[in-house]
Write a protein that holds these residues in place. Structure first.
Motif, mmCIF file in Angstrom:
data_model
loop_
_atom_site.group_PDB
_atom_site.id
_atom_site.type_symbol
_atom_site.label_atom_id
_atom_site.label_comp_id
_atom_site.label_asym_id
_atom_site.label_seq_id
_atom_site.Cartn_x
_atom_site.Cartn_y
_atom_site.Cartn_z
ATOM 1 N N LEU A 11 -2.752 15.363 72.908
ATOM 2 C CA LEU A 11 -1.809 15.556 73.857
ATOM 3 C C LEU A 11 -2.450 14.339 74.913
ATOM 4 O O LEU A 11 -1.740 13.689 75.733
ATOM 5 N N ALA A 12 -3.829 14.445 75.284
ATOM 6 C CA ALA A 12 -4.489 13.410 76.073
ATOM 7 C C ALA A 12 -4.170 11.897 75.677
ATOM 8 O O ALA A 12 -3.678 11.438 76.588
ATOM 9 N N ALA A 13 -4.167 11.782 74.486
ATOM 10 C CA ALA A 13 -3.992 10.389 74.049
ATOM 11 C C ALA A 13 -2.220 9.991 74.124
ATOM 12 O O ALA A 13 -2.024 8.906 74.777
ATOM 13 N N PHE A 14 -1.553 11.061 73.837
ATOM 14 C CA PHE A 14 -0.129 10.597 74.161
ATOM 15 C C PHE A 14 0.154 10.415 75.483
ATOM 16 O O PHE A 14 1.004 9.539 76.084
ATOM 17 N N PHE A 142 10.528 2.152 71.015
ATOM 18 C CA PHE A 142 9.678 1.684 69.917
ATOM 19 C C PHE A 142 9.131 2.884 69.256
ATOM 20 O O PHE A 142 8.784 3.942 69.627
ATOM 21 N N GLU A 143 9.069 2.708 67.994
ATOM 22 C CA GLU A 143 8.668 4.025 67.173
ATOM 23 C C GLU A 143 7.556 3.418 66.120
ATOM 24 O O GLU A 143 7.408 2.331 65.637
ATOM 25 N N THR A 144 6.695 4.512 65.930
ATOM 26 C CA THR A 144 5.544 4.338 65.221
ATOM 27 C C THR A 144 5.839 5.813 64.086
ATOM 28 O O THR A 144 5.941 6.923 64.737
ATOM 29 N N TYR A 145 5.370 5.473 62.926
ATOM 30 C CA TYR A 145 5.023 6.558 62.019
ATOM 31 C C TYR A 145 4.174 6.476 60.861
ATOM 32 O O TYR A 145 4.224 5.234 60.283
ATOM 33 N N SER A 146 3.425 7.339 60.750
ATOM 34 C CA SER A 146 2.483 7.269 59.680
ATOM 35 C C SER A 146 2.818 8.496 58.763
ATOM 36 O O SER A 146 2.864 9.760 59.041
ATOM 37 N N GLN A 147 3.146 8.013 57.362
ATOM 38 C CA GLN A 147 3.213 9.244 56.347
ATOM 39 C C GLN A 147 1.787 9.740 55.790
ATOM 40 O O GLN A 147 1.012 9.166 55.471
ATOM 41 N N GLU A 148 1.808 11.100 55.963
ATOM 42 C CA GLU A 148 0.668 11.862 55.646
ATOM 43 C C GLU A 148 0.791 12.497 53.967
ATOM 44 O O GLU A 148 -0.125 12.161 53.317
ATOM 45 N N GLY A 155 4.258 10.958 64.097
ATOM 46 C CA GLY A 155 4.806 9.733 64.505
ATOM 47 C C GLY A 155 5.299 9.983 65.994
ATOM 48 O O GLY A 155 5.236 10.899 66.737
ATOM 49 N N THR A 156 5.719 8.582 66.817
ATOM 50 C CA THR A 156 5.987 8.818 68.435
ATOM 51 C C THR A 156 7.229 7.861 68.323
ATOM 52 O O THR A 156 7.318 6.831 67.521
ATOM 53 N N MET A 170 6.450 12.884 70.450
ATOM 54 C CA MET A 170 5.296 12.847 69.556
ATOM 55 C C MET A 170 5.657 13.993 68.368
ATOM 56 O O MET A 170 5.766 15.295 69.051
ATOM 57 N N THR A 171 5.675 13.603 67.159
ATOM 58 C CA THR A 171 5.746 14.691 66.200
ATOM 59 C C THR A 171 4.602 14.845 65.328
ATOM 60 O O THR A 171 4.180 13.768 65.141
ATOM 61 N N VAL A 172 4.348 16.062 64.980
ATOM 62 C CA VAL A 172 3.050 16.375 64.083
ATOM 63 C C VAL A 172 3.501 17.057 62.746
ATOM 64 O O VAL A 172 4.224 18.222 62.834
ATOM 65 N N ASN A 173 3.343 16.332 61.418
ATOM 66 C CA ASN A 173 3.510 17.183 60.306
ATOM 67 C C ASN A 173 5.229 17.174 59.950
ATOM 68 O O ASN A 173 5.557 18.221 59.831
#
Length: 195
Positions: A11-14, A142-148, A155-156, A170-173
């Motif tokens: 949350l702080a980073a976002f 601007f979109e970033t996404y990391s496949q886990e 992603g964001t 921001m989404t998690v999982n």
């Protein structure tokens, strides 16, 4: 405990990436609205002046937060107002606590909005991570996404509306498609029409 620390760090980073500043928190059920107002500061000598607007009240931004996102209910709403910006944030989480959506809507009514447009100039594609410019309902994003794992990742999406309003998701999982659907479900036209 570990999960709460991770959530706080994310949350702080976002918030730093979304131009967040000091904020006041409130639960969705709270009746009292919180507001912070700073005195406007004068520009430094030689600083170029930009046309400034009065930021919309954070309560108006909070009204744009959906009741649900990706099938999850709004757990907490946060808002703050200052002389040059206002912000609202919604936290969504599933019952297991393993999937999360965070939506932030910010009105940068000062010249800081000029520099934020430059953020949308990257395009990378790696095996498990992508970062690229996209359009969400016609607005630059601007979109970033990391496949886990298979089908899910983190992603964001950062969206600029009317060269003034910034929406961060921001989404998690979750899958990339679900993250994009959360963005598409927001009423960006209503946000861009705010004065």
């Amino acid at each position: 405990m570990k999960r709460n620390f991770l959530w706080t760090a994310m949350l702080a980073a976002f918030m730093m990436g979304c131009g967040g500043s000091s904020e006041e928190s409130e639960s969705v059920d709270d009746q009292d609205e919180l507001e912070i107002v700073d005195d406007a500061s004068e520009p430094e000598d030689g600083a170029e002046e930009f046309e400034k607007y009065t930021p919309v009240d954070f309560k108006q931004l909070k009204n744009l937060l959906p009741a649900t996102a990706a099938g999850m209910t709004l757990k907490q709403a946060v808002g703050s107002s200052e002389s040059s910006s206002s912000e609202a944030m919604g936290n969504y989480e599933n019952e297991k606590g393993d999937k999360t959506v965070l939506i932030t809507i910010t009105d940068k009514a000062d010249n800081e909005r000029e520099s934020e447009e430059r953020d949308f100039e990257v395009d990378t594609d790696e095996a498990t991570t992508t970062a690229k410019n996209v359009k969400i309902k016609g607005f630059p994003a601007f979109e970033t996404y990391s496949q886990e794992k298979a089908g899910n990742g983190n992603g964001t999406i950062r969206i600029m509306a009317k060269n003034r309003f910034k929406v961060g998701i921001m989404t998690v999982n979750m899958s990339l498609e679900v993250m994009r659907k959360v963005a598409e479900d927001l009423d960006l036209d209503k946000l861009a029409a705010m004065k």
